[in-house]
Design an enzyme around this catalytic site. Structure first.
Site, PDB file in Angstrom:
ATOM      1  N   LYS A 198      40.254  65.990 -73.968  1.00 15.76           N
ATOM      2  CA  LYS A 198      40.325  64.541 -74.663  1.00 15.76           C
ATOM      3  C   LYS A 198      38.930  64.719 -75.653  1.00 15.76           C
ATOM      4  CE  LYS A 198      38.503  60.445 -74.492  1.00 15.76           C
ATOM      5  NZ  LYS A 198      38.303  60.359 -75.849  1.00 15.76           N
ATOM      6  N   GLY A 223      28.292  64.155 -73.548  1.00 12.75           N
ATOM      7  CA  GLY A 223      28.271  62.758 -74.246  1.00 12.75           C
ATOM      8  C   GLY A 223      27.136  61.846 -73.825  1.00 12.75           C
ATOM      9  N   SER A 224      27.238  60.663 -73.836  1.00 12.73           N
ATOM     10  CA  SER A 224      26.082  59.797 -73.464  1.00 12.73           C
ATOM     11  C   SER A 224      25.753  59.574 -72.116  1.00 12.73           C
ATOM     12  CB  SER A 224      26.311  58.405 -73.982  1.00 12.73           C
ATOM     13  OG  SER A 224      27.416  57.827 -73.536  1.00 12.73           O
ATOM     14  N   GLY A 276      28.273  59.219 -68.689  1.00 18.81           N
ATOM     15  CA  GLY A 276      28.231  60.121 -67.843  1.00 18.81           C
ATOM     16  C   GLY A 276      28.177  59.610 -66.373  1.00 18.81           C
ATOM     17  N   GLU A 309      26.699  67.189 -69.483  1.00 14.58           N
ATOM     18  CA  GLU A 309      25.729  67.600 -70.801  1.00 14.58           C
ATOM     19  C   GLU A 309      25.575  66.301 -71.352  1.00 14.58           C
ATOM     20  OE1 GLU A 309      23.967  70.222 -70.793  1.00 14.58           O
ATOM     21  OE2 GLU A 309      25.407  71.862 -69.893  1.00 14.58           O
ATOM     22  N   CYS A 327      21.852  66.044 -79.904  1.00 10.53           N
ATOM     23  CA  CYS A 327      21.320  65.706 -78.503  1.00 10.53           C
ATOM     24  C   CYS A 327      20.036  66.162 -78.312  1.00 10.53           C
ATOM     25  CB  CYS A 327      22.202  66.241 -77.527  1.00 10.53           C
ATOM     26  SG  CYS A 327      22.402  68.166 -77.719  1.00 10.53           S
ATOM     27  N   GLU A 365      17.676  56.728 -76.302  1.00  7.49           N
ATOM     28  CA  GLU A 365      18.129  57.677 -77.683  1.00  7.49           C
ATOM     29  C   GLU A 365      18.577  56.863 -78.626  1.00  7.49           C
ATOM     30  OE1 GLU A 365      21.678  59.900 -76.481  1.00  7.49           O
ATOM     31  OE2 GLU A 365      20.796  61.783 -77.407  1.00  7.49           O
TER      32      GLU A 365
HETATM   33  P1  NAD Z   1      30.258  58.840 -75.666  1.00 13.32           P
HETATM   34  O1  NAD Z   1      29.356  59.018 -74.024  1.00 13.32           O
HETATM   35  O2  NAD Z   1      30.382  57.374 -76.082  1.00 13.32           O
HETATM   36  O3  NAD Z   1      31.409  59.635 -75.890  1.00 13.32           O
HETATM   37  C1  NAD Z   1      31.687  60.799 -75.085  1.00 13.32           C
HETATM   38  C2  NAD Z   1      33.287  60.909 -74.746  1.00 13.32           C
HETATM   39  O4  NAD Z   1      33.392  60.112 -73.829  1.00 13.32           O
HETATM   40  C3  NAD Z   1      34.219  60.439 -75.952  1.00 13.32           C
HETATM   41  O5  NAD Z   1      35.372  61.339 -75.766  1.00 13.32           O
HETATM   42  C4  NAD Z   1      34.551  59.129 -75.408  1.00 13.32           C
HETATM   43  O6  NAD Z   1      36.090  58.938 -75.687  1.00 13.32           O
HETATM   44  C5  NAD Z   1      34.537  59.495 -74.001  1.00 13.32           C
HETATM   45  N1  NAD Z   1      34.245  58.144 -73.099  1.00 13.32           N
HETATM   46  C6  NAD Z   1      33.514  57.019 -73.430  1.00 13.32           C
HETATM   47  N2  NAD Z   1      33.795  56.098 -72.573  1.00 13.32           N
HETATM   48  C7  NAD Z   1      34.444  56.477 -71.609  1.00 13.32           C
HETATM   49  C8  NAD Z   1      35.003  55.975 -70.351  1.00 13.32           C
HETATM   50  N3  NAD Z   1      34.643  54.971 -69.955  1.00 13.32           N
HETATM   51  N4  NAD Z   1      35.644  56.824 -69.460  1.00 13.32           N
HETATM   52  C9  NAD Z   1      35.891  58.248 -70.018  1.00 13.32           C
HETATM   53  N5  NAD Z   1      35.577  58.696 -70.978  1.00 13.32           N
HETATM   54  C10 NAD Z   1      34.832  57.901 -71.841  1.00 13.32           C
HETATM   55  O7  NAD Z   1      28.978  59.697 -76.510  1.00 13.32           O
HETATM   56  P2  NAD Z   1      29.092  59.990 -78.050  1.00 13.32           P
HETATM   57  O8  NAD Z   1      28.649  58.872 -78.868  1.00 13.32           O
HETATM   58  O9  NAD Z   1      30.415  60.576 -78.346  1.00 13.32           O
HETATM   59  O10 NAD Z   1      27.978  61.178 -78.190  1.00 13.32           O
HETATM   60  C11 NAD Z   1      26.759  61.007 -78.335  1.00 13.32           C
HETATM   61  C12 NAD Z   1      26.213  61.235 -77.003  1.00 13.32           C
HETATM   62  O11 NAD Z   1      26.331  62.741 -76.756  1.00 13.32           O
HETATM   63  C13 NAD Z   1      24.682  61.380 -77.072  1.00 13.32           C
HETATM   64  O12 NAD Z   1      23.964  60.698 -76.016  1.00 13.32           O
HETATM   65  C14 NAD Z   1      24.376  62.810 -77.105  1.00 13.32           C
HETATM   66  O13 NAD Z   1      22.771  62.933 -76.834  1.00 13.32           O
HETATM   67  C15 NAD Z   1      25.108  63.418 -76.370  1.00 13.32           C
HETATM   68  N6  NAD Z   1      25.295  64.827 -76.563  1.00 13.32           N
HETATM   69  C16 NAD Z   1      24.700  65.573 -75.499  1.00 13.32           C
HETATM   70  C17 NAD Z   1      24.769  67.091 -75.752  1.00 13.32           C
HETATM   71  C18 NAD Z   1      24.257  67.996 -74.585  1.00 13.32           C
HETATM   72  O14 NAD Z   1      24.692  69.144 -74.602  1.00 13.32           O
HETATM   73  N7  NAD Z   1      23.659  67.659 -73.839  1.00 13.32           N
HETATM   74  C19 NAD Z   1      25.485  67.460 -76.935  1.00 13.32           C
HETATM   75  C20 NAD Z   1      26.166  66.615 -77.905  1.00 13.32           C
HETATM   76  C21 NAD Z   1      25.921  65.215 -77.579  1.00 13.32           C
END
Ligand code: NAD
Length: 478
Positions: free
Chosen positions: A174, A227-228, A232, A250, A284, A378
Site C-alpha cells: 500500500k 513511516g512515522s 508505527g 522503520e 528521516c 520531528e
Molecule cells: P505516516 O506514518 O503518516 O504514513 C506512512 C504510511 O502509513 C502511509 O502509507 C499511510 O497511509 C499509512 N498509515 C497512516 N495511518 C495508518 C493507519 N492508521 N493504519 C495503517 N496505515 C497507516 O508517515 P509519512 O508522513 O508518510 O512519512 C513520514 C514519516 O516517515 C516520518 O516520520 C519519517 O521520518 C518516516 N520515515 C522513516 C524512514 C526510515 O527509513 N526510518 C524513511 C522515510 C521516512
C-alpha cells in the site's frame, strides 16, 4: 490533470481495476496546487482480494528456484532504470521532489538487481545433539504486506519488495495517499516484466482504511512499514491483536550531529547542511539538531547559514532547482507551526521571509532549550537547531536525550574520540565525518529506541522475510 496514460487504478492479481466501491481520492500537485489525479481508494474488500491473490500465488512462487525468481526481478530492475525520467516527473508533481535530486530509480533498480542474484538463503547444520544430525532451513513466511511513506516512495517500494519477493514471498503493497503514482507505474512495469498474477499487488489509499486492513489481516504473515512513529505504534498493536505477524518498522528521527572544534569545519558544514536541506528537510535521517563546540560556534553558524540559504528554491521540474515545496498543505502548515514555536523558545538566525505556495525557506534556530518542542519532535521540514556544547560528555548526553535513535553524526579528526562517541550514541547508524543520508548498501539500517524495529540492507533485509526452522534428524548408530 494527469494524462490518461498514467495509471490510477489498483493492481490486483495481475490486472488493473477500479476500487470495489468506485471511490477515488484527489491528488493535488505540490508544484501547482491544482488537482492532478483522482486515484482509486482501496476498500477493505480490495485488501481482502489482494491478499487472497497473493496467498494463491505463494506456493508456486515459493517453489521456483532463486534463479528463476531472479529473472523476473532483473527484468523489472531494467525497466525501472529505463523509466527514470517519467518516475522523476511523477514525483515532482505529487510531492514536489526536485528532478535534479532524483536518484530513486537508480537506487530502486539496484535493489532488484542485487536480490535477483543474491537470494540464496542458507540455514545451518549441527552435530551438537548426540545421535542427531540437525539442520535449520530458511523458508519464506507467505504473504508480506508493505506500507510505505511519501518522501521517497520508489526507494521504499524497491527496498521492501525486492528482498521479500526474492526470498519467495508474495506481496501486497500500500503506497502513501500523498504519492501513489510511482508505485502504480512500477506495478505496470512488473506486469510488463511478466510477474505471475498475484505475486505482486499494489493498492493506493488512506492508512486507516486499507493500511489498517492489511496490518490486521489474518493471512498476512509479515508487515514491513516505513513511516512515522505514531503510525508505527498503531501497526504494532494491530499486528499483535490480529495474528502476531512479523514486523519491520522503520520510523522517524530527530538526528543529532556533534561537531568538535578539531574537525574540518567546511566539510562538516557541507555534510550537515546537505542532510537537512535534501528533500526540503523531508528526510528521516536529516540532522535536525546540530551540537557545535563553543569555540567554533560563531564561525560554524555563519558558514552554515551561507550554505543552507543558498538552496535553489523553485519549480521541482526545473533541473536547476534543488529545493522544492513541502509535499502538501498539511505538511507545509505543520512545519510553519513548528517555526512559530521555535520563535517563542530560541533565536532565529535566518531572516524571516515569506515563501510562495508550499515552499519553506531554509530556517535556522540557535540556543534553543533542550526540552523545547522543536528539539523533541520531528519537524520534517528545512528547519534546523544549532546549539553549543563544551565537553564530550555534555554533547553525548544532549544527543542521546531523545526518544528517537535513527542516525547520529560526529565530526572530529581525533579517531579515538570518534570511536568513543560513536559507541555511546544511541542510534542505529552513526556517521563519522559524514551525516544522513550517507549509508552503506550492505550495512544494517534501522532505528534504536522509538525509531524502529529490525534492520534492512542488502545483507539484512531477506532475513526478516523468512522463518528459520529447526529440523531434528535422529540417526541410528550415530
Ligand atoms: P505516516 O506514518 O503518516 O504514513 C506512512 C504510511 O502509513 C502511509 O502509507 C499511510 O497511509 C499509512 N498509515 C497512516 N495511518 C495508518 C493507519 N492508521 N493504519 C495503517 N496505515 C497507516 O508517515 P509519512 O508522513 O508518510 O512519512 C513520514 C514519516 O516517515 C516520518 O516520520 C519519517 O521520518 C518516516 N520515515 C522513516 C524512514 C526510515 O527509513 N526510518 C524513511 C522515510 C521516512
Amino acid at each position: 490533470m494527469v494524462s490518461a496514460s498514467v495509471e490510477t487504478r489498483l493492481f490486483i492479481n495481475g490486472e488493473f481495476r477500479p476500487s470495489s466501491n468506485n471511490e477515488t481520492f484527489d491528488l493535488f500537485s505540490a508544484r501547482s496546487g491544482s488537482l492532478f489525479a483522482q486515484v482509486h481508494e482501496a476498500s477493505k474488500e480490495d485488501v481482502d482480494d489482494a491478499v487472497a491473490a497473493a496467498k494463491a500465488a505463494f506456493p508456486a512462487w515459493a517453489q521456483l528456484s532463486p534463479r528463476a525468481r531472479g529473472r523476473y526481478l532483473v527484468r523489472l530492475a531494467d525497466l525501472i532504470a529505463e523509466s527514470n525520467a517519467e518516475l522523476a516527473r511523477l514525483e515532482a508533481e505529487s510531492m514536489g521532489r526536485p528532478v535534479s535530486t532524483y536518484f530513486d530509480a537508480t537506487m530502486g533498480s539496484d535493489y532488484f538487481r542485487y536480490f535477483s542474484e543474491a537470494a540464496y538463503p542458507q540455514g545451518s547444520s549441527s552435530l551438537n545433539t548426540p545421535g542427531f544430525v540437525n539442520v535449520t532451513v530458511k523458508q519464506p513466511v507467505g504473504v508480506v504486506a508493505a506500507i510505505i511513506p511519501w518522501n521517497a516512495p520508489l526507494v521504499f517500494f524497491c527496498k521492501k519488495l525486492a528482498p521479500a519477493l526474492a526470498a519467495g514471498n508474495t506481496v501486497v503493497l500500500k503506497s502513501s495517499e500523498k504519492a501513489p503514482l510511482t508505485s502504480l507505474y512500477v506495478a505496470n512495469l512488473a506486469k510488463e516484466a511478466g510477474f505471475p498474477p498475484g505475486v505482486l499487488n499494489v493498492l493506493s489509499g488512506h492508512g486507516p482504511i486499507s493500511g489498517a486492513a492489511l496490518a490486521s489481516h489474518m493471512d498476512v504473515r509479515a508487515l514491513t512499514f516505513t513511516g512515522s512513529v505514531r503510525t508505527g505504534k498503531l501497526l504494532r498493536k494491530m499486528a499483535a491483536d490480529s495474528n502476531m505477524k512479523n514486523l519491520i518498522l522503520e520510523l522517524g528521527g530527530k538526528s543529532p550531529a556533534i561537531v568538535f572544534d578539531d574537525c574540518n569545519i567546511d566539510a562538516a558544514v557541507q555534510h550537515t547542511q546537505f542532510s537537512i536541506q535534501l528533500l526540503s528537510g523531508q528526510n528521516c535521517m536529516a540532522n535536525s539538531r546540530i551540537y557545535v563546540q563553543s569555540s567554533i560556534m560563531e564561525s560554524f553558524v555563519e558558514k552554515f547559514k551561507a550554505a543552507f540559504t543558498s538552496a535553489r528554491l523553485g519549480d521541482p521540474a526545473d533541473p536547476n532547482v534543488n529545493h522544492g515545496p513541502q509535499a502538501d498543505k498539511i505538511q507545509h502548515a505543520t512545519v510553519l507551526q513548528y517555526i512559530n514555536l521555535g520563535k517563542e523558545t530560541g533565536k532565529l538566525v535566518t531572516e524571516e521571509q515569506s515563501a510562495p505556495g508550499l515552499f519553506i525557506n531554509p530556517t535556522i534556530f540557535r540556543d534553543v532549550p533542550e526540552d523545547a518542542k522543536i528539539m523533541k519532535e520531528e519537524i520534517f521540514g528545512p528547519v534546523v537547531v544549532i546549539n553549543s556544547f563544551d565537553t564530550e560528555e555534555e554533547a553525548i548526553k544532549k544527543a542521546n536525550d531523545s526518544e528517537y535513535g535513527l542516525y547520529a553524526s560526529v565530526f572530529t579528526k581525533d579517531l579515538d574520540r570518534a570511536m568513543r562517541v560513536a559507541t555511546r550514541l544511541e542510534s542505529g547508524t552513526v556517521g563519522v565525518n559524514c551525516s544522513g543520508p550517507t549509508k552503506g548498501d550492505d550495512m544494517a539500517f534501522g532505528g534504536q529506541k522509538g525509531s524502529g524495529l529490525q534492520r534492512e540492507s542488502y545483507l539484512h533485509s531477506m532475513e526478516t522475510f523468512m522463518e528459520t526452522k529447526s529440523v531434528m534428524i535422529k540417526v541410528d548408530g550415530l
